[in-house]
Design a protein around this motif. Structure first.
Motif, PDB file in Angstrom:
ATOM      1  N   UNK A  36       0.825  -1.213   0.000  1.00 16.18           N
ATOM      2  CA  UNK A  36       0.000   0.000   0.000  1.00 16.18           C
ATOM      3  C   UNK A  36       0.857   1.259   0.000  1.00 16.18           C
ATOM      4  N   UNK A  37       1.987   1.223   0.712  1.00 13.79           N
ATOM      5  CA  UNK A  37       2.818   2.435   0.735  1.00 13.79           C
ATOM      6  C   UNK A  37       3.391   2.725  -0.652  1.00 13.79           C
ATOM      7  N   UNK A  38       3.846   1.684  -1.338  1.00 15.35           N
ATOM      8  CA  UNK A  38       4.390   1.887  -2.683  1.00 15.35           C
ATOM      9  C   UNK A  38       3.306   2.409  -3.620  1.00 15.35           C
ATOM     10  N   UNK A  39       2.094   1.891  -3.452  1.00 16.54           N
ATOM     11  CA  UNK A  39       1.000   2.380  -4.298  1.00 16.54           C
ATOM     12  C   UNK A  39       0.695   3.838  -3.970  1.00 16.54           C
ATOM     13  N   UNK A  40       0.656   4.135  -2.669  1.00 13.70           N
ATOM     14  CA  UNK A  40       0.353   5.505  -2.259  1.00 13.70           C
ATOM     15  C   UNK A  40       1.405   6.469  -2.802  1.00 13.70           C
ATOM     16  N   UNK A  89      -4.247  -6.718   7.570  1.00 11.67           N
ATOM     17  CA  UNK A  89      -4.198  -8.139   7.206  1.00 11.67           C
ATOM     18  C   UNK A  89      -3.759  -8.190   5.747  1.00 11.67           C
ATOM     19  N   UNK A  90      -3.810  -9.375   5.142  1.00 14.56           N
ATOM     20  CA  UNK A  90      -3.248  -9.520   3.799  1.00 14.56           C
ATOM     21  C   UNK A  90      -3.928  -8.622   2.768  1.00 14.56           C
ATOM     22  N   UNK A  91      -5.136  -8.162   3.060  1.00 13.88           N
ATOM     23  CA  UNK A  91      -5.885  -7.415   2.055  1.00 13.88           C
ATOM     24  C   UNK A  91      -6.280  -6.010   2.488  1.00 13.88           C
ATOM     25  N   UNK A  92      -5.823  -5.588   3.671  1.00 18.96           N
ATOM     26  CA  UNK A  92      -6.200  -4.255   4.144  1.00 18.96           C
ATOM     27  C   UNK A  92      -4.998  -3.561   4.758  1.00 18.96           C
ATOM     28  N   UNK A 117      -7.047  -1.489  -0.162  1.00 21.78           N
ATOM     29  CA  UNK A 117      -7.449  -2.899  -0.176  1.00 21.78           C
ATOM     30  C   UNK A 117      -6.682  -3.618  -1.288  1.00 21.78           C
ATOM     31  N   UNK A 118      -6.446  -4.882  -1.050  1.00 20.98           N
ATOM     32  CA  UNK A 118      -5.789  -5.719  -2.052  1.00 20.98           C
ATOM     33  C   UNK A 118      -6.866  -6.567  -2.710  1.00 20.98           C
ATOM     34  N   UNK A 119      -7.059  -6.364  -4.005  1.00 21.38           N
ATOM     35  CA  UNK A 119      -8.129  -7.052  -4.718  1.00 21.38           C
ATOM     36  C   UNK A 119      -7.648  -7.470  -6.089  1.00 21.38           C
ATOM     37  N   UNK A 120      -7.965  -8.694  -6.470  1.00 20.08           N
ATOM     38  CA  UNK A 120      -7.617  -9.200  -7.805  1.00 20.08           C
ATOM     39  C   UNK A 120      -6.146  -8.940  -8.132  1.00 20.08           C
ATOM     40  N   UNK A 124      -5.288  -1.237  -4.103  1.00 21.29           N
ATOM     41  CA  UNK A 124      -6.101  -0.137  -4.613  1.00 21.29           C
ATOM     42  C   UNK A 124      -6.387   0.844  -3.483  1.00 21.29           C
ATOM     43  N   UNK A 125      -6.459   2.111  -3.842  1.00 20.66           N
ATOM     44  CA  UNK A 125      -6.841   3.146  -2.882  1.00 20.66           C
ATOM     45  C   UNK A 125      -8.348   3.057  -2.667  1.00 20.66           C
ATOM     46  N   UNK A 126      -8.773   2.997  -1.399  1.00 18.43           N
ATOM     47  CA  UNK A 126     -10.203   2.920  -1.120  1.00 18.43           C
ATOM     48  C   UNK A 126     -10.755   4.300  -0.740  1.00 18.43           C
ATOM     49  N   UNK A 127     -10.296   4.832   0.359  1.00 17.12           N
ATOM     50  CA  UNK A 127     -10.743   6.169   0.754  1.00 17.12           C
ATOM     51  C   UNK A 127      -9.792   6.728   1.806  1.00 17.12           C
ATOM     52  N   UNK A 128     -10.068   7.933   2.213  1.00 14.96           N
ATOM     53  CA  UNK A 128      -9.176   8.573   3.180  1.00 14.96           C
ATOM     54  C   UNK A 128      -9.936   9.514   4.065  1.00 14.96           C
ATOM     55  N   UNK A 129      -9.343   9.744   5.221  1.00 17.40           N
ATOM     56  CA  UNK A 129      -9.992  10.684   6.146  1.00 17.40           C
ATOM     57  C   UNK A 129      -8.954  11.749   6.489  1.00 17.40           C
ATOM     58  N   UNK A 130      -9.410  12.994   6.429  1.00 22.31           N
ATOM     59  CA  UNK A 130      -8.498  14.109   6.712  1.00 22.31           C
ATOM     60  C   UNK A 130      -8.177  14.123   8.190  1.00 22.31           C
ATOM     61  N   UNK A 131      -6.946  14.455   8.463  1.00 23.23           N
ATOM     62  CA  UNK A 131      -6.515  14.512   9.859  1.00 23.23           C
ATOM     63  C   UNK A 131      -6.474  15.941  10.334  1.00 23.23           C
TER      64      UNK A 131
END
Ligand SMILES: [Zn+2]
Length: 131
Positions: A36-40, A89-92, A117-120, A124-131
């Motif tokens: 996820x970090x590399x994707x981000x 976990x493996x997908x989140x 999330x990890x899918x297929x 993939x980026x799902x959503x985000x919340x502002x801090x």
């Protein structure tokens, strides 16, 4: 451009960092960012260079906006700081980051906790919340 440091802030050339995932995607190999970090990071770099196809493809279909606007004229991305990468976990996973930019002389700071999330076979980026 390929010999400069990657826009995502890692001190390695773009071609060895986010460029790998951008090029694989352009070559039809799909989204290969290994976590996820590399994707981000690769999404941040895609914002820097207005690679809207990559941003669209790496956005989960359930939350992806119908249209993605290019950067406002004059907007400059100044840097990215990844504060935390947590694999639930493996997908989140989640990534907390601060992205800085400047528009018309005004500095902007975006602090977000993003969910992935990890899918297929791809993160993939799902959503985000502002801090
Ligand atoms: Zn990078």
């Amino acid at each position: 451009m390929n010999n400069t440091a990657c826009p995502c802030g890692r001190l390695v050339p773009y071609a060895q960092c986010c460029g790998r995932w951008h090029h694989a995607f352009s070559a039809g190999q799909g989204l290969l960012a290994p976590d996820a970090e590399a994707l981000m990071r690769s999404r941040y770099s895609a914002y820097v260079w207005n690679q809207l196809d990559y941003l669209r493809a790496s956005w989960h279909p359930s939350t992806r906006p119908a249209e993605l606007a290019p950067n406002e004229p004059g907007l400059r991305w100044l840097g990215l700081e990844v504060k935390k990468h947590v694999l639930q976990d493996a997908a989140h996973a989640s990534v907390e980051f601060v992205a800085r930019s400047k528009l018309g002389g005004r500095a902007q700071r975006m602090h977000e906790l993003s969910r992935f999330v990890f899918e297929a076979g791809a993160w993939l980026y799902l959503d985000g919340e502002q801090r």
